[in-house]
Structures are given as C-alpha cells and as structure tokens.
Enzyme design. Structure first.
Site, PDB file in Angstrom:
ATOM      1  N   GLY A   1       0.805  -1.213   0.000  1.00 28.59           N
ATOM      2  CA  GLY A   1       0.000   0.000   0.000  1.00 28.59           C
ATOM      3  C   GLY A   1       0.841   1.267   0.000  1.00 28.59           C
ATOM      4  N   ALA A   2       0.320   2.278  -0.669  1.00 32.83           N
ATOM      5  CA  ALA A   2       1.001   3.575  -0.722  1.00 32.83           C
ATOM      6  C   ALA A   2       1.196   4.147   0.678  1.00 32.83           C
ATOM      7  CB  ALA A   2       0.199   4.540  -1.588  1.00 32.83           C
ATOM      8  N   ASP A   3       0.260   3.878   1.589  1.00 30.76           N
ATOM      9  CA  ASP A   3       0.393   4.365   2.960  1.00 30.76           C
ATOM     10  C   ASP A   3       1.601   3.746   3.661  1.00 30.76           C
ATOM     11  OD1 ASP A   3      -0.892   1.850   2.890  1.00 30.76           O
ATOM     12  OD2 ASP A   3      -2.076   2.251   4.686  1.00 30.76           O
TER      13      ASP A   3
END
Length: 192
Positions: free
Chosen positions: A101-103
């Site tokens: 995930g980008a997070d």
C-alpha cells in the site's frame, strides 16, 4: 510548497509543507466519490503556487481517477501517486511489491527521513499496520491487523449489548463503564 494527500479507507488527510514546516493540515471522512467541493473543503488553495508539488498516497483505488481529475482542475497539474515504482530511496524487498500500500510506502519513507534504520513503522487507522525497514533502507515486510475502527464496528455488529462508540484515548486502562471498557480494550490491544 508541497501538498500531500493521504486517502485512507476511513479518513482523508491533507498537509501542506513549506520546507519541513507544516503550514496547513485538515482531515475529513473519505467520501464515496471525490468532488471539487470535497477537495476545496480539504485544501487551502491560496497557499499553493504554480509549480508546487502535489503527492498522493491512496489506498482507495476507486477514488484515484476522480481525485486526479479534481486536482488537475483545481491546480492545473497532475499529482504524483505513490506506488511501488516511485523513486523514494526505499527498496521494496517483498514477494509482490505491487501489493504494498502507498500508505505503508509513505510511512517507511517518512521513517527514513526522521530515523536511521532499522526500525518498524506502526500506523493505526482502519487497519493497524507494521512495516519493517532494515539497515539497507529496504522494506522487508510487515503485519496487518484489524484497526481501531474495524474493531469498534465489529464489536457493535457482533455483540448484542455493545453499541458502536466514538473512539478517543481512554483516561485509564481500567474502564468504569462499557464505553470506557471498549476504549481501553481497543487502545491497549492496538498498543501491544
């Protein structure tokens, strides 16, 4: 100036940086559909100038296209969406980098900015995530577990006498009423 937008499953946050200083921040519930009205309520447009950077970390793929279109309409430029191919100085050493995930990428890169590796980044949101970065600036894996919001929803949905509560940090580990007991359990479980 740098505009950063973090689209999470529950909330969307924004921060505008002037160098290392945060000059504006806001957070709203993540909408079902991104509109320019939502973006305007999230962002103080007057702070940004032509040529300032815009970076997006999104874990809600269904919103990415409308978010990108809205940003282009408001600011006249295309934002950079973080993914496993983004040049960050972090090497991703997991089985399927495209699933990261980008997070988690943004959190690990933020960790590298503030701390020398190795370290673990912990992010508590809809899910609670742990991301491990080794001495060589490599993301080597992590763990994902139900977060605060999911835990609250699950308790309310599956226990007849427990209602959904608004979460805030409990005053004590020992709750004196049902709501405080839930807050304490969820908070200290996620700390562990």
């Amino acid at each position: 100036m740098l505009l950063t937008i973090d689209v999470g499953n529950t909330t969307t946050g924004v921060a505008i940086f002037d160098g290392d200083d945060i000059v504006f921040r806001n957070k709203l519930a993540t909408p079902d559909e991104v509109s320019n009205k939502f973006l305007r309520s999230l962002i103080k447009r007057s702070l940004l100038n032509e040529g300032d950077g815009i970076i997006v970390s999104s874990v809600v793929p269904l919103l990415d296209e409308s978010l990108e279109t809205g940003i282009q309409e408001l600011f006249g430029q295309k934002p950079l969406f973080i993914n496993h191919r983004t040049k960050t100085g972090l090497e991703i050493k997991i089985d399927r980098p495209d699933e990261l995930g980008a997070d988690l990428i943004a959190g690990a890169v933020g960790g590298l900015y503030f701390y020398p590796p190795p370290f673990v980044v912990i992010d508590s949101g809809t899910a609670t995530t742990f991301g491990a970065v080794n001495r060589d600036h490599e993301y080597i894996g992590g763990a994902i577990l139900p977060g605060v919001e999911i835990s609250i929803k699950s308790l309310a949905a599956n226990a007849a006498k427990l209602n959904r509560i608004h979460f805030n940090v409990p005053d004590s580990i020992v709750g004196k009423n049902t709501e405080d007991c839930i807050r304490s359990g969820i908070f200290y479980c996620n700390l562990g």
